[in-house]
Design a protein around this motif. Sequence first.
Motif, mmCIF file in Angstrom:
data_model
loop_
_atom_site.group_PDB
_atom_site.id
_atom_site.type_symbol
_atom_site.label_atom_id
_atom_site.label_comp_id
_atom_site.label_asym_id
_atom_site.label_seq_id
_atom_site.Cartn_x
_atom_site.Cartn_y
_atom_site.Cartn_z
ATOM 1 N N TYR A 1 0.775 -1.077 0.085
ATOM 2 C CA TYR A 1 -0.061 0.118 0.006
ATOM 3 C C TYR A 1 0.979 1.349 0.051
ATOM 4 O O TYR A 1 1.635 1.688 1.083
ATOM 5 C CB TYR A 1 -1.046 0.072 1.298
ATOM 6 C CG TYR A 1 -2.019 -0.947 0.908
ATOM 7 C CD1 TYR A 1 -3.290 -0.799 0.508
ATOM 8 C CD2 TYR A 1 -1.884 -2.295 1.608
ATOM 9 C CE1 TYR A 1 -4.052 -2.009 0.015
ATOM 10 C CE2 TYR A 1 -2.805 -3.269 1.385
ATOM 11 C CZ TYR A 1 -3.992 -3.062 0.594
ATOM 12 O OH TYR A 1 -4.882 -4.092 0.688
ATOM 13 N N GLN B 1 -2.008 2.517 -10.698
ATOM 14 C CA GLN B 1 -2.283 1.328 -11.891
ATOM 15 C C GLN B 1 -1.250 1.281 -12.873
ATOM 16 O O GLN B 1 -0.734 0.327 -13.257
ATOM 17 C CB GLN B 1 -3.614 1.820 -12.424
ATOM 18 C CG GLN B 1 -4.758 1.804 -11.466
ATOM 19 C CD GLN B 1 -6.021 1.903 -12.232
ATOM 20 O OE1 GLN B 1 -6.264 1.843 -13.571
ATOM 21 N NE2 GLN B 1 -6.840 2.666 -11.535
ATOM 22 N N ASP C 1 2.357 -6.030 -7.061
ATOM 23 C CA ASP C 1 1.101 -5.913 -6.615
ATOM 24 C C ASP C 1 0.868 -4.815 -5.732
ATOM 25 O O ASP C 1 0.855 -5.161 -4.399
ATOM 26 C CB ASP C 1 0.695 -7.317 -6.069
ATOM 27 C CG ASP C 1 -0.820 -7.613 -5.559
ATOM 28 O OD1 ASP C 1 -1.597 -6.793 -5.987
ATOM 29 O OD2 ASP C 1 -1.101 -8.201 -4.405
ATOM 30 N N MET D 1 -0.948 -1.177 -4.363
ATOM 31 C CA MET D 1 -2.423 -0.505 -4.082
ATOM 32 C C MET D 1 -2.050 0.830 -3.457
ATOM 33 O O MET D 1 -1.046 1.071 -2.867
ATOM 34 C CB MET D 1 -3.226 -1.303 -3.233
ATOM 35 C CG MET D 1 -3.462 -2.915 -3.724
ATOM 36 S SD MET D 1 -4.882 -2.997 -4.937
ATOM 37 C CE MET D 1 -6.047 -2.340 -3.976
#
Length: 488
Positions: free
Chosen positions: A226, A250, A259, A261
Motif C-alpha cells: 500500500y 495502476q 502487486d 495498491m
Amino acid sequence: MADTIKYRIERDSIGEKQVPEDAYYGVQSLRALENFPITGLRMHQDMIVSIVEIKKASAITNCEAGLISKKVTDAIVKACDEIVSGKLRDQFIVDQIQGGAGTSINMNANEVIANRAIELLGGKKGDYSIVNPNDHVNYGQSTNDVFPTCGKMTAYKLLIKLEVQLKRLHGALIEKAIEFDDVIKMGRTQLQDAVPIRLGQEFRAYSEAIKRDLTRMQRAKDEMKYVNLGGTAIGTGLNADEQYLQFVVQNLVKVSGLDLMQAFDLVDATQNLDGYVATSGIIKSCSVNLSKMANDLRLMSSGPRTGFGEINLPPKQNGSSIMPGKVNPVIPEVVNQVAFNAIGNDMTITMAAEAGQLELNAFEPIIFYKLFESIETTAYAVETLVDNCIVGITANREHCKALVDNSVGIITAICPYVGYAKAAEIAKKAINTGESVRKLIIEEGLLDEESLKIILDTMSMTEPGISGKDKLSDERMNGFAEDNTRTA
C-alpha cells in the motif's frame, strides 16, 4: 597530463555551483554528496530501479492526462528504461543515509533522468529548458510520496527474494527430517538430559518454525504493497491532477510488475510508518528462529571428541591458524551474526518510525537503509545455510544411540509403573554410582527384564502415550498399578 575536468554551471535556490560537464546528476545531487558523507554506500540498486519505475509511471500518467507532451514523455520513458537495464547507475551518487527525508535521492533521480532525456532530444546536459527535473520528471509528485513509495517497492522486491530462500530452507529441513526420522537421540532441556527424541523430529520442528516465518512474509509484503503515491507533499494531493491521482498507481503496477495498491488514506500513509515497524518485526522473528536453529546446530555438532558430537556439519574451511585440523561451524556462526544485526536494526527502525512529527517522518532514509540491510542479509544468510550446511549434515547414529542408552533421562518412562519417587531414587543412584538405569531397576526387582525391555524401547518413547502400555498384558499392567499404589 591528466585530462582537465570541464564544468557546467547549474543553479538552485542556494546559488550557483559547478557540476562536471559529463555528469548526468545535477547541482542538488552534488550538494547532497558533499553534505552527507555518512556510510560511503550509495543508493541500493533495487531502490534505483524502483524510483526510476515511479518516474516512468508518472510520466506516462501525466502524458495520458495531457500534462506533459508525448515528445518529452517518450524521452523520459526511454531514459528510465536505460537506467532499469543497468545504465547510468554510477550517476546515483547520494548516500543512503541523508537529511531531508529523501529529497536528495528523489532529485538525484530527477536530474539523471532529465539530463539523459535532454541528450535523447538532441540537447546538452544541463539545458533544463528542454526537460526539467522538477517541472517534467517530478511533475505531480513530491519527495514525500515518491520516496516512501520507492522504499516500499524496494522492500517488497527484497522480501520476495527472502521468501524464495526461506522456501528452499523449509524444503531442505523437511528432507533432513525424513532422513533422520529413525535416529534416536537424547532430548535436552536447559542443556540437561531430558527424554529421547528423534533427530528427525527436531528438524521437523525447525521446518515448522520456518513455515510460520513464510506465512509472516506474506503479511510483510501486504504491509509494503500500500503506497502513498499521488499524495504529494502531505497526503492531500496538492498539485497532482485528479486523473494522475486516479491512474498513477495502476500504471506503476504495469511498469513494475508488483502487486501495489494506492493507500486508502494518503495523509495517514504519508505520516505514519508503522508498516515498516511491522515488517521489521517479522524479519526479527525470522532472525530469532534462524539464530536459535544455528545455536542448536553448533551444539549438536560440538566436538568432535569432547562435545555432543551427534551430527556432523559439512567442513567448509580451516578453523584455526594455530590448531591443526580444527574445523569450526562457520555457517551457523554467520547466521547468528546476521540475526544479531537484524534484531538491532529493528530497534533503529522502531525509534525512527516513532520520531516523526505531524504530517511527515523525516527519518525514512535510515529506516530504509536498515530494513533493506536486514531483509537482504537474511536472504543471503539463509542461502548459505541451505547450500553450505543443511543439505550436507550427517548424523552420528551409533553415538546418538549410545548417549541415550547411557542416559538417566530414560527413567522417565518407568514413572507410570513404579511412581515418581521411586524413579527419582533410581535416577539419583544411577548418577552417583555410574550404573545404568536398566541394571539398577532389575537389581531392585522393580520390573522384570522382559517388561523393562518393552517399556524402555526408545522409539516408543518418542511418541505420545505411556511407553509399553500397548504391548504389555492387562494382567501385568494391573500388577504394576497395584504395586505403585502400595508404594505411594
